[in-house]
Design a protein around this motif. Sequence first.
Motif, short mmCIF file in Angstrom:
data_model
loop_
_atom_site.label_atom_id
_atom_site.label_comp_id
_atom_site.label_asym_id
_atom_site.label_seq_id
_atom_site.Cartn_x
_atom_site.Cartn_y
_atom_site.Cartn_z
N UNK A 425 0.95 -1.19 0.17
CA UNK A 425 -0.02 0.10 -0.10
C UNK A 425 0.87 1.37 -0.17
N UNK A 426 1.90 1.01 0.91
CA UNK A 426 2.82 2.45 0.84
C UNK A 426 3.37 2.74 -0.53
N UNK A 427 3.80 1.72 -1.49
CA UNK A 427 4.35 1.68 -2.73
C UNK A 427 3.32 2.42 -3.72
N UNK A 428 1.98 1.79 -3.50
CA UNK A 428 0.88 2.23 -4.28
C UNK A 428 0.81 3.81 -4.07
N UNK A 429 0.73 4.41 -2.85
CA UNK A 429 0.47 5.71 -2.66
C UNK A 429 1.73 6.58 -3.12
N UNK A 430 3.14 5.86 -2.98
CA UNK A 430 4.09 6.54 -3.67
C UNK A 430 4.27 6.65 -5.19
N UNK A 431 3.57 5.79 -5.83
CA UNK A 431 3.52 5.57 -7.32
C UNK A 431 2.25 6.76 -7.51
N UNK A 432 1.17 6.70 -6.89
CA UNK A 432 0.25 7.87 -6.89
C UNK A 432 0.74 9.25 -7.02
N UNK A 433 1.55 9.37 -5.83
CA UNK A 433 2.09 10.72 -5.47
C UNK A 433 3.19 11.22 -6.83
N UNK A 434 3.88 10.15 -7.32
CA UNK A 434 4.66 10.35 -8.42
C UNK A 434 3.95 10.94 -9.59
N UNK A 435 2.76 10.29 -9.86
CA UNK A 435 2.02 10.64 -11.06
C UNK A 435 1.45 11.92 -10.94
N UNK A 436 0.87 12.34 -9.82
CA UNK A 436 0.11 13.37 -9.44
C UNK A 436 1.37 14.65 -9.79
N UNK A 437 2.39 14.42 -9.11
CA UNK A 437 3.43 15.49 -8.92
C UNK A 437 3.96 16.04 -10.46
N UNK A 438 3.76 14.86 -11.33
CA UNK A 438 4.50 15.39 -12.95
C UNK A 438 3.33 15.47 -13.51
N UNK A 439 2.08 15.13 -13.65
CA UNK A 439 1.17 15.62 -14.66
C UNK A 439 0.56 16.82 -14.02
N UNK A 440 0.43 16.96 -12.73
CA UNK A 440 0.03 18.22 -12.10
C UNK A 440 -1.21 18.98 -12.96
N UNK A 441 -1.33 20.05 -13.62
CA UNK A 441 -2.43 20.52 -14.29
C UNK A 441 -2.42 20.01 -15.90
N UNK A 442 -1.84 19.14 -16.04
CA UNK A 442 -1.71 18.59 -17.51
C UNK A 442 -2.77 17.50 -17.63
N UNK A 443 -3.20 16.89 -16.62
CA UNK A 443 -4.26 15.88 -16.40
C UNK A 443 -4.94 15.42 -15.15
N UNK A 444 -5.28 14.26 -15.22
CA UNK A 444 -5.97 13.57 -14.01
C UNK A 444 -5.34 11.93 -14.01
N UNK A 445 -5.63 11.64 -12.77
CA UNK A 445 -4.90 10.19 -12.48
C UNK A 445 -5.92 9.24 -11.87
N UNK A 446 -6.08 7.99 -12.24
CA UNK A 446 -7.06 7.21 -11.65
C UNK A 446 -6.54 5.91 -11.36
N UNK A 447 -7.23 4.75 -10.33
CA UNK A 447 -6.36 3.68 -9.91
C UNK A 447 -7.49 2.67 -10.42
#
Length: 792
Positions: A425-447
């Motif tokens: 779960x900690x790694x999943x949270x890390x992956x989600x944060x990495x995605x959000x940090x890099x796409x920022x205002x360029x898009x959205x992310x879902x699991x």
Amino acid sequence: MKRRRVSKLGLKYMASTLFPAILVLVIASVICYNTISQSRVSTITQEVQRQATAKNLDAYNSLDKVIAEVNLLSKYSIMYNFMVTDSADDHYFSQTKATLALNEFSEFDRSIIVSSWVAVFDKGLFKSDGKCNYKRENITDFSVFPWYNVNKLNLGEIYYSKSYITDVNKAEANDRVISAICPVFDKTTHVLIGAYGVDISMRYINTLYVLEGYSTAVLFITDENGELLYFSDGVTSKRYEFAETFIKSTNLLNRDQVEFRSNLYRCVKVHAADKGWNLLYMIDNDRITSSVNSIAMPILVTFLIASVGLTIIMSIFIIRFVERIKLVTASTKDIASGKYDNRMVVDSDDEFGELALAFNETIDKLKSVAEFDEITKVYNITTFYRIAEDMIKSNDEMTGRYAIVRLDIDHFRLINDLYSWQTGNNILIHIANCIKNNIADKGICGRISGDIFVMCVKHKDKYELESILLDIKNEIMKYDIMIELNPHFGIYQEAEKDIPVYLMCDRAGVALSVIKGNLLNTFSYYDNAIGRKNTDIKFIEANMHSAIEQNQFFILLQPKFDMFDNKIVGAESLVRWEHPEKGLIRPDLFVPIFEKNGFVISLDEYVWEETCKNIHNWLEAGYDVVPISVNVSRIHIYDKHFLDTITGLVKKYNIPANLLELEFTESALLDDVAELYSLMEQLKENGFKLLMDDFASGYSSLNTLKSASFDIVKLDRDFINSICKSDRDRLLVTSTVALINSQNMEIVVEGVETEEQVNALKKAGCRIAQGYYYSRPINVSEFEKVAYKKED
């Protein structure tokens, strides 16, 4: 009437002193709890500082005692004579005495003194090897050594260096040491001519600072500039790197408490001026909390009893709110059924009106929670589909297009198997944060599920999109875990307004499936060819079980020849698939699919059994049977039944284990080296010969040859294809062959196709070859004819 009821209600609450009593109890409990907490923190901090100060004095005395007991200063004359003696006879005598002194140092107590040495600044470095000998290193520049400090050396006193990693054989590979150094001066010119010293284990120094009663305490030893000297949990270099990063990133020297390994710790700093270092203790905050709770529990019990009494008083007034509570119940049921639009009507300005407002706020929050993934806090897939579809339909394509990107991590399931669900779960949270940090205002992310994430990313062109995804990949791979987090991306690049988002996600998933597990490719774009390939994959997966049940798979054998006498000395079992409708299906189509979905285990076991059956039949027929090699897929490394399966087969068919050779693809060594090496040792103990397949195909390393227990190395065809092209290529192949031969391993050369290659390989020192020059893969009956001269 309404105002009269509100006023009467207020009077009754004030008359019962409900609110004042509760407020007093809460404030008193909070004050008591905080007071106890602060007192315990202060007490524990003082205790740690007291112990650390006392232990620091003990450490000072212990180090001086070690130096005194090892007689470091008493050997000054011996070391001086060794440094200044030039004549052969005198030098041999002084050298012998210096050697004895070095070994006397290093044999003092190996848990304390891990090595000893003499540095003669114009001759080199002499180090004890712990075996009554010394080794010499021709060094002219000693400034690279951590213990070399001109200012301290010129003082002429024994001093201690900062810590560094030792290279002494008898010390653990990542043990750190400090050196006690004694400078040596020329008696006539008083010029510094060298130094000698001993290396003291930081593990021993750590034991001098272990606190009594704080077994879970973590200790960092830093110099005065905050640079890490020692870490109490630093058993590997990776942990040292983690500790160094942790100290710098958290500004640990100026923190009172910090989160470390998902737990909260209290920081206590003690300055050890006589050593020139700082001691940083981190005490588990749970210890403080449990200590506080043991004292605060009676207070809480008292508060509970008081609360029960107040509840009894409150029950007198509950009846008056029954009807209103029914409204709350109705709204709650709607929430439970997934309806969030039934908001309560605020029709009064009394306490219930405030309740209605708070309840409506709760509905809004629950509605928000329903749209996000519980673990990672990114959109759940339903919400992602809805929002992404709105974004794509309303997009102004002049500013860029949207792409649907699907992300997956190689072998993520192993993390839950080898670690814990919480780590996963900690790694999943890390992956989600990495995605959000890099796409920022360029898009959205879902699991979507598991380790599968999906993105809707706006981009101007392919290069910008890949740059964003590479940044995500690099950030994901920084997570500190033994298993490498290797993400792959399936991309549906041109999101279309008239295609449902879920369908575009599926197509991105199809593109992702093409490269999942591929170490060379990070991105895959969906196109018509991939769509057709996906159809082929579905066909193969739909027919694989019936194929093995209906014996559609069969074995071919490719002989291995001795290039000097042209005799067959072995063969490799290869699997083929003859489908009744599709005809012959190539292995390069179905094997990668089977490796991904796990069916390769069943297929390999089929090949092993057919091979064992053939060997058994040949032995029964009285043939001089040659070894047959079979492939072992990398997935078998994680199959706990593999060893039992392969040993069970040789027992079932009563064949010698050395006639069934096991080929491991060298890339399998990249996943879990320790587990693979352990498995290989067990296989060798059971009599099997082990082959390293595809050596020099891009994964090779000298460490593999040194550490892995292989008997035979198979040189990859791409590596030997160039042997006839240039002297440089020929020299490279020849050197590689010589290196493998020096390790007492046999060599089999794959893909030999020309006589020119055969001649060149013979000159290079190779004997056994496999390839179309000698024979294509042939069926069992043909093999029996050529290998055993069986007649029709």
